[in-house]
Design an enzyme around this catalytic site. Structure first.
Site, short mmCIF file in Angstrom:
data_model
loop_
_atom_site.label_atom_id
_atom_site.label_comp_id
_atom_site.label_asym_id
_atom_site.label_seq_id
_atom_site.Cartn_x
_atom_site.Cartn_y
_atom_site.Cartn_z
N ARG A 48 0.85 -1.18 0.00
CA ARG A 48 0.00 0.00 0.00
C ARG A 48 0.89 1.24 0.00
O ARG A 48 2.10 1.14 0.05
CB ARG A 48 -1.03 0.01 1.14
CG ARG A 48 -0.71 -0.69 2.41
CD ARG A 48 0.33 -0.06 3.29
NE ARG A 48 0.19 1.37 3.39
CZ ARG A 48 1.19 2.23 3.52
NH1 ARG A 48 2.44 1.79 3.57
NH2 ARG A 48 1.00 3.51 3.61
N GLY A 49 0.22 2.43 -0.05
CA GLY A 49 0.99 3.66 -0.21
C GLY A 49 1.06 3.95 -1.71
O GLY A 49 1.41 3.05 -2.51
N ALA A 50 0.74 5.19 -2.09
CA ALA A 50 0.52 5.50 -3.50
C ALA A 50 1.65 5.06 -4.45
O ALA A 50 1.38 4.35 -5.43
CB ALA A 50 0.23 7.00 -3.64
N ARG A 91 -7.78 -0.14 -6.69
CA ARG A 91 -8.04 0.90 -5.69
C ARG A 91 -8.15 2.22 -6.47
O ARG A 91 -7.28 2.52 -7.30
CB ARG A 91 -6.90 1.00 -4.64
CG ARG A 91 -6.81 -0.22 -3.73
CD ARG A 91 -5.82 0.01 -2.59
NE ARG A 91 -6.37 0.88 -1.57
CZ ARG A 91 -5.64 1.40 -0.57
NH1 ARG A 91 -4.35 1.15 -0.48
NH2 ARG A 91 -6.21 2.17 0.34
N GLN A 197 -1.91 2.27 9.96
CA GLN A 197 -0.64 2.34 9.23
C GLN A 197 0.42 3.10 10.02
O GLN A 197 1.61 2.83 9.90
CB GLN A 197 -0.84 3.03 7.87
CG GLN A 197 -1.60 2.22 6.83
CD GLN A 197 -3.06 2.54 6.84
OE1 GLN A 197 -3.62 2.92 7.87
NE2 GLN A 197 -3.71 2.37 5.70
N ASP A 238 -2.09 10.85 -1.95
CA ASP A 238 -2.52 9.81 -2.89
C ASP A 238 -2.86 10.38 -4.26
O ASP A 238 -2.69 9.72 -5.27
CB ASP A 238 -3.72 9.04 -2.33
CG ASP A 238 -3.21 7.98 -1.39
OD1 ASP A 238 -2.92 8.31 -0.23
OD2 ASP A 238 -3.05 6.82 -1.83
N ASN A 248 -5.44 12.32 0.77
CA ASN A 248 -4.52 11.48 1.54
C ASN A 248 -5.35 10.72 2.57
O ASN A 248 -6.56 10.91 2.67
CB ASN A 248 -3.42 12.32 2.19
CG ASN A 248 -2.30 11.45 2.73
OD1 ASN A 248 -1.79 10.56 2.05
ND2 ASN A 248 -1.90 11.67 3.97
N LYS A 249 -4.68 9.86 3.30
CA LYS A 249 -5.36 9.01 4.29
C LYS A 249 -6.37 9.76 5.14
O LYS A 249 -6.09 10.87 5.59
CB LYS A 249 -4.29 8.34 5.17
CG LYS A 249 -4.79 7.43 6.26
CD LYS A 249 -5.73 6.35 5.76
CE LYS A 249 -5.13 5.47 4.68
NZ LYS A 249 -6.16 4.68 3.94
#
Ligand code: MRU
Length: 343
Positions: A48-50, A91, A197, A238, A248-249
């Site tokens: 995960r993570g862009a 996603r 995370q 993101d 973002n998150k």
């Protein structure tokens, strides 16, 4: 600077990743040798993570090309079109996925080459994107490091570190380079509910790198700012729209509002592959909504009655006017200067 972790590694006929769903309990590496396995790993947050999502998806598409059932050009192209649709549905928010697949798609669609030659070019392009991301992280780190002064206390949210990229991360890269230069930086890390995370991943990698890190619950950030304990905020992104509005998150927006209220600088660190200049503002950024079980449970343990209603947006949008500047591989830019960056 040495990498904190080899988040993903191309092995010629499969992709090796560290399975982040086991962290911080276990450091387990897994083998992804089909596009379906890559899709599942991204969907279930094993990776995960862009930037890491973008790279993994690209290698996933490469695996589909390598395993194509036919070398007939027309049928190969049909299979690839299907594979592109499939991996793109993984996603929706991280632009890096669409950026990476877009680069491969132009090789597939514009090429006069046969399927074998296309596959070879795709492999070269995937490796190139991996190297570009690695270098971008270092450049982001160098530009960001110049903002950090000895003794600063930095707040970060989610994980935008080595685990989210092929290099030393985006938001965490300046911190790693500041430490290497001998600056004493303290990082406050939001746990980042629902899937933690911050607590699981950012704390794991900061600890591994010997950075002073203090874990807080998400709802503590405001109090720390009020107490004067935070000098600066850095998060990742993101997807960034043309006007600087940033996805973002979930929880990033709340921190940006708090930072603005307390007059604390709020920085977003991201590479070119996260900028979506086709979207004019944040209202056009697709937000991912995830399974209710993520909110209902913490590390598998049920924390609410069975029949409650649950809402689980994975990302939020921080308006550009709350962002002090973007730390990119080309330098540090305020939101109004974004379109001038010569990427
Ligand atoms: O749902 P995740 O874990 O993929 O969300 C990750 C984030 O929000 C990161 O901050 C972002 O992708 C930047 S990673 C360099």
């Amino acid at each position: 600077m040495e990498q904190i972790v080899k988040t993903l590694k191309w092995k010629g006929n499969y992709l090796q990743i560290i399975d982040q769903s086991f962290l911080p309990i276990k450091e387990k590496y897994i083998k992804l040798d089909t596009i379906e396995k890559v899709y599942d790993a991204i969907k279930t947050l094993k990776i995960r993570g862009a930037p890491a999502i973008g790279l993994a998806a690209s290698f996933g598409l490469l695996l589909a090309a390598k395993k194509a059932s036919t070398m007939d050009k027309k049928r190969f192209m049909d299979e690839m079109a299907k594979a592109i649709r499939f991996i793109k549905s993984c996603r929706p928010t991280a632009f890096n996925l669409f950026y990476g697949i877009g680069r491969l798609q132009s090789i597939i669609e514009n090429s006069q080459l046969d399927p074998q030659q296309i596959t070879k070019k795709m492999e070269d392009e995937c490796k190139k994107m991996f190297e570009e991301d690695l270098k971008s992280c270092t450049s982001i780190g160098e530009y960001g490091e110049s903002i950090l002064k000895d003794g600063m206390r930095v707040l970060t949210h989610c994980n935008a570190g080595g685990l989210a990229t092929s290099g030393i991360g985006t938001a965490l890269a300046p911190i790693y380079l500041a430490k290497r230069k001998g600056k004493e930086i303290t990082v406050f890390v939001d746990e980042t509910r629902p899937v933690l995370q911050g607590a699981r991943l950012t704390m794991w990698e900061l600890k591994k790198a010997g950075v002073k890190a203090i874990l807080i619950c998400d709802n503590m950030a405001g109090f720390l700012m009020q107490q004067g304990k935070i000098d600066l905020v850095i998060t990742g992104a993101d997807r960034i729209a043309k006007n600087g509005d940033t996805a973002n998150k979930i929880g990033t927006y709340s921190i940006a509002v708090l930072a603005n209220y307390h007059k604390i600088p709020f920085y977003v660190a991201a590479p070119y592959s996260t900028f979506d200049f086709s979207i004019s503002d944040g209202s056009g950024i697709p937000i991912e909504y995830r399974d209710r079980e993520e909110v209902k449970r913490i590390m598998g343990q049920v924390i609410s009655p069975d029949d409650v209603d649950i809402y689980n947006p994975a990302f939020d949008i921080t308006p550009h006017n709350l962002i002090t500047a973007f730390i990119t591989e080309k330098g540090v830019f305020s939101p109004d200067l974004l379109t001038n960056i010569n990427f």
